[in-house]
Design an enzyme around this catalytic site. Sequence first.
Site, mmCIF file in Angstrom:
data_model
loop_
_atom_site.group_PDB
_atom_site.id
_atom_site.type_symbol
_atom_site.label_atom_id
_atom_site.label_comp_id
_atom_site.label_asym_id
_atom_site.label_seq_id
_atom_site.Cartn_x
_atom_site.Cartn_y
_atom_site.Cartn_z
ATOM 1 N N ASP A 7 0.866 -1.183 0.000
ATOM 2 C CA ASP A 7 0.000 0.000 0.000
ATOM 3 C C ASP A 7 0.909 1.240 0.000
ATOM 4 O OD1 ASP A 7 -2.376 1.490 0.261
ATOM 5 O OD2 ASP A 7 -2.441 1.280 2.428
ATOM 6 N N LYS A 30 -1.260 -1.600 -4.519
ATOM 7 C CA LYS A 30 -2.052 -0.358 -4.652
ATOM 8 C C LYS A 30 -1.084 0.767 -4.939
ATOM 9 C CE LYS A 30 -5.525 -0.614 -1.041
ATOM 10 N NZ LYS A 30 -5.971 -0.009 0.242
ATOM 11 N N VAL A 74 -9.715 -3.099 0.830
ATOM 12 C CA VAL A 74 -10.146 -4.461 0.508
ATOM 13 C C VAL A 74 -10.012 -5.396 1.707
ATOM 14 C CG1 VAL A 74 -9.747 -4.303 -1.977
ATOM 15 C CG2 VAL A 74 -7.851 -4.952 -0.465
ATOM 16 N N ARG A 88 -11.024 -12.065 7.386
ATOM 17 C CA ARG A 88 -9.858 -12.765 6.825
ATOM 18 C C ARG A 88 -10.242 -14.080 6.159
ATOM 19 N NH1 ARG A 88 -5.073 -10.220 8.610
ATOM 20 N NH2 ARG A 88 -5.093 -9.450 10.749
HETATM 21 P P1 IMP Z 1 1.699 -0.317 3.871
HETATM 22 O O1 IMP Z 1 2.696 -0.391 4.979
HETATM 23 O O2 IMP Z 1 0.939 0.961 3.825
HETATM 24 O O3 IMP Z 1 2.257 -0.701 2.514
HETATM 25 O O4 IMP Z 1 0.558 -1.338 4.201
HETATM 26 C C1 IMP Z 1 0.777 -2.676 4.229
HETATM 27 C C2 IMP Z 1 -0.106 -3.323 5.260
HETATM 28 O O5 IMP Z 1 -1.295 -2.566 5.537
HETATM 29 C C3 IMP Z 1 -0.561 -4.630 4.705
HETATM 30 O O6 IMP Z 1 0.305 -5.676 5.106
HETATM 31 C C4 IMP Z 1 -1.951 -4.774 5.252
HETATM 32 O O7 IMP Z 1 -1.879 -5.437 6.501
HETATM 33 C C5 IMP Z 1 -2.439 -3.369 5.495
HETATM 34 N N1 IMP Z 1 -3.321 -2.881 4.418
HETATM 35 C C6 IMP Z 1 -3.064 -1.931 3.507
HETATM 36 N N2 IMP Z 1 -4.095 -1.734 2.676
HETATM 37 C C7 IMP Z 1 -5.049 -2.594 3.073
HETATM 38 C C8 IMP Z 1 -6.381 -2.893 2.590
HETATM 39 O O8 IMP Z 1 -6.914 -2.346 1.608
HETATM 40 N N3 IMP Z 1 -7.045 -3.852 3.277
HETATM 41 C C9 IMP Z 1 -6.526 -4.507 4.346
HETATM 42 N N4 IMP Z 1 -5.292 -4.279 4.819
HETATM 43 C C10 IMP Z 1 -4.562 -3.326 4.191
#
Ligand code: IMP
Length: 197
Positions: A117, A145, A167, A179
């Site tokens: 993300d 994303k 999502v 989950r």
């Molecule tokens: P990042 O550190 O922002 O890249 O986010 C990564 C973590 O955030 C993932 O391992 C997920 O646990 C959580 N995450 C990010 N986007 C979503 C989503 O749309 N749904 C559920 N979990 C998300």
Amino acid sequence: MIPKPVLQPSTRVPARLREEVRGVLITRVQIARRVRELAREIERDFQGRDFVVVSLLNGTVMFLADLIRHLNLPLRLDFMGVSSYREGTSARELFYTKELRLDVRGRDVLLVDDILDTGKTLASVLAKLRELKPRRIKTCVLLDKPSRRVEAVRANYAGFEIPDLFVIGYGLDYAERYRNLPFVGVLHERMYLPAAD
Ligand code: IMP
Ligand code: MG
């Protein structure tokens, strides 16, 4: 080419969840097909290597279980627990709930996460893993994303590129729920935005 799924009508969502889940973004059939393709790519790149799969808890449970069943290679498996305190759907501070136990020094590592993300999670985990001096690290995520990226990280293997939607399902949660859904669905905004009244 990374598939870019589009939201499907809510008629595909089980009746008990229609108030909470807006629709199906990726069906179980689409997931199964794509996971096999990713496994084939990984097999090609890791052929002849004794490597370590490092999977991030808890979101990878389903993806990991399906992916490694299709990897006909001599791998070892370990987990890192990483969690973030969340406010609604946006992450804040990261903390580790489980450390790696296998020695990855000089090894090839395949790092698996559910979704890329902002990239903060993978950036932090990659920095931590690099201190352990593996030979190389490749990253694999089910979902990407790209529109939300803050850190300059990319996945070597990505299952699907998705729009900026929150999502759930196939391992992904909202407040630890959903989950167990066998598909990737989109959560209704009213589930996490305060009511506008
Ligand atoms: P990042 O550190 O922002 O890249 O986010 C990564 C973590 O955030 C993932 O391992 C997920 O646990 C959580 N995450 C990010 N986007 C979503 C989503 O749309 N749904 C559920 N979990 C998300
Ligand atoms: Mg996660």
